[in-house]
Write a protein that holds these residues in place. Structure first.
Motif, mmCIF file in Angstrom:
data_model
loop_
_atom_site.group_PDB
_atom_site.id
_atom_site.type_symbol
_atom_site.label_atom_id
_atom_site.label_comp_id
_atom_site.label_asym_id
_atom_site.label_seq_id
_atom_site.Cartn_x
_atom_site.Cartn_y
_atom_site.Cartn_z
ATOM 1 N N SER A 92 -18.054 5.909 -5.505
ATOM 2 C CA SER A 92 -18.048 4.555 -6.069
ATOM 3 C C SER A 92 -19.078 4.426 -7.193
ATOM 4 O O SER A 92 -18.844 3.721 -8.181
ATOM 5 N N PHE A 93 -20.227 5.111 -7.056
ATOM 6 C CA PHE A 93 -21.225 5.118 -8.129
ATOM 7 C C PHE A 93 -20.631 5.788 -9.363
ATOM 8 O O PHE A 93 -20.739 5.271 -10.486
ATOM 9 N N TRP A 94 -20.011 6.932 -9.168
ATOM 10 C CA TRP A 94 -19.368 7.682 -10.258
ATOM 11 C C TRP A 94 -18.307 6.820 -10.951
ATOM 12 O O TRP A 94 -18.273 6.700 -12.181
ATOM 13 N N LEU A 95 -17.440 6.215 -10.146
ATOM 14 C CA LEU A 95 -16.349 5.418 -10.710
ATOM 15 C C LEU A 95 -16.870 4.196 -11.456
ATOM 16 O O LEU A 95 -16.352 3.840 -12.519
ATOM 17 N N ARG A 96 -17.896 3.560 -10.899
ATOM 18 C CA ARG A 96 -18.449 2.376 -11.578
ATOM 19 C C ARG A 96 -19.072 2.771 -12.912
ATOM 20 O O ARG A 96 -18.922 2.059 -13.911
ATOM 21 N N GLU A 97 -19.790 3.903 -12.924
ATOM 22 C CA GLU A 97 -20.386 4.375 -14.165
ATOM 23 C C GLU A 97 -19.314 4.757 -15.177
ATOM 24 O O GLU A 97 -19.523 4.640 -16.393
ATOM 25 N N ALA A 98 -18.152 5.210 -14.682
ATOM 26 C CA ALA A 98 -17.045 5.572 -15.566
ATOM 27 C C ALA A 98 -16.275 4.355 -16.060
ATOM 28 O O ALA A 98 -15.312 4.498 -16.826
#
Length: 465
Positions: A67-73
């Motif tokens: 979720s951190f990765w996706l939000r940053e993306a």
């Protein structure tokens, strides 16, 4: 992640020979503190520490860290919330648990045994799927990441089935709480590595001076490192002994096999607990609801509050590790000394209360000291609650159906919470983070009532006193 604690409040698991036994009798003496702590140095307990690491590693890689990765993306919160439904694979693992419990894997089972062969196969699936996630950029193509995440969840759920059976069959009931605590400690350390460790690696792998905030290459390095970390669990499986195999009655036809594999484990539980089964299943279904529903939005919350990957990683890695170790071992020791149900109540109170701390954190802005306090308290409460809850679930199983019954319990633990968590992003978009964290804390109130009712249950009829 299983020792039986000295309490007359819990129905007990069966022994390796299939005979039932109570969790304790009123005359059972409490073990000395020296004996309680010495069990943590035994080989079976240390082995469970490493296998717990293998079990805990994949979870955050398809939830919090993802979720951190996706939000940053740049993926929106509502989509991130819906993608958490990948975790429903854990909620339905009871469907294929009978296969893991009874079906041999060609060649591999002959070489390693029934439990270890399924453990190794599931670990290979996890490694392959993590590599697949690493090689795909969600900013350019989200669907392949979702499919790989689903494969990770499926492999992880299968590993859980085999590992829970391995743990329950590896030691007598007197050591199950210690095994649960060691498993939980390894599990939580792995979650910190998959959370803080992955963020730290991704931060280190970023190209210095690049003005672009999001760099897929950094996340690729992090997820490849996570895939390599599964080698610890694989090595442990290869070096561990197979539990003494229990004989399986031969089936004359497919219908008889299905009855033995699918129907009998559930019928056994209902037969042993009768009407009490409904209360037990209700408690299992909601015990971790506050933590699970809140957890999906924790990392997007950190991103939106302006915390960097380094800050979240450092706080989680240092303070999270310490408090996780303290919580898991204290929870296991307290359960052995005072009984599982008392520690279950304590864990339920602490888990709901820690969510209120996140609501408070949302009012502090970018405050690293407040983040340290909240993450420390959250990990401590989670460690205590999880150690006691795993011991409780283990006490409910019949050794003859350990994989299937424990898979049913642990699946129920996640099914409702994971379903509700899918709407977490939509809720945050509508009401904000503080309102969301407060609502998740209130979800814990029914848990307190159910623990209180379950603590009053008597030993099921037909069990020895």
């Amino acid at each position: 992640m299983s020792d039986k604690t000295p309490t007359s409040e819990l129905p007990a698991p069966t022994t390796a020979q299939g005979a039932t036994s109570t969790a304790s009798t009123p005359t059972t003496a409490k073990p000395a503190w020296r004996d309680v702590w010495h069990v943590y140095a035994e080989a079976a307990t240390l082995r469970m520490l490493f296998l717990g690491f293998s079990a805990g590693l994949p979870l955050l890689l398809v939830f919090g860290t993802l979720s951190f990765w996706l939000r940053e993306a740049g993926i929106d919160r509502t989509t991130i919330g819906y993608l958490s439904w990948v975790g429903l694979a854990y909620g339905f693992k009871w469907v294929w648990a009978p296969l893991v419990d009874r079906m041999p894997i060609p060649l591999l089972t002959r070489l390693l045994g029934r439990r270890r062969s399924w453990l190794l196969l599931s670990q290979l699936v996890i490694v392959a799927a993590l590599v697949g996630m690493a090689m795909t950029d969600p900013k350019l193509a989200l669907q392949p990441v979702v499919w790989c995440a689903l494969a990770v969840a499926f492999g992880s759920a299968t590993q859980d089935i085999a590992l829970d059976a391995y743990r329950i069959e590896s030691a007598d009931t007197q050591r199950q709480a210690a095994l649960a605590a060691a498993y939980q400690t390894g599990y939580r350390i792995a979650m910190i590595w998959a959370g803080a460790g992955a963020l730290w690696i991704a931060a280190r792998a970023e190209v210095v001076g690049d003005a672009v905030t999001y760099q897929h290459g950094a996340w690729q390095v992090a997820y490849l490192a996570m895939a390599a970390s599964m080698l610890l669990g694989m090595a442990t499986v290869l070096l561990s002994p197979e539990p003494v195999p229990r004989p399986l009655a031969p089936s004359r036809n497919a219908a008889e096999w299905l009855k033995t594999a699918l129907v009998d484990p559930f019928a056994d539980f209902l037969r042993r607990y009768g009407k009490q089964a409904l209360l037990i299943l209700a408690l299992i279904a909601v015990y971790r609801i506050s933590d699970v529903v809140m957890g999906i939005m924790a990392n997007p919350f950190y991103v939106d509050m302006g915390y960097t990957k380094d800050e979240v990683a450092a706080v989680t890695k240092i303070y999270g590790v310490v408090m996780t170790l303290v919580g898991a071992f204290v929870g296991g020791a307290l359960a052995m000394r005072f009984g599982v149900m008392r520690v279950l109540m304590l864990g339920a109170v602490l888990s709901a209360g820690s969510n209120l701390l996140f609501a408070w954190l949302g009012t502090r802005g970018h405050d690293v000291n407040a983040l340290i306090f909240v993450i420390s308290a959250d990990n401590l409460s989670s460690g205590i609650a999880s150690a006691a809850f795993i011991a409780y679930l283990s006490s409910l199983t019949n050794i003859n159906y350990s994989a299937t019954q424990y898979a049913l319990f642990s699946s129920m633990m996640l099914l409702l919470p994971k379903f509700l968590a899918g709407y977490s992003g939509k809720y945050v978009d509508a009401f904000g983070y503080s309102h969301f964290f407060t609502a998740t804390a209130l979800l814990g109130l029914p848990v307190l009532i159910l623990v209180g009712l379950a603590s009053r249950l008597k030993t099921p009829p037909g069990q020895s006193e």
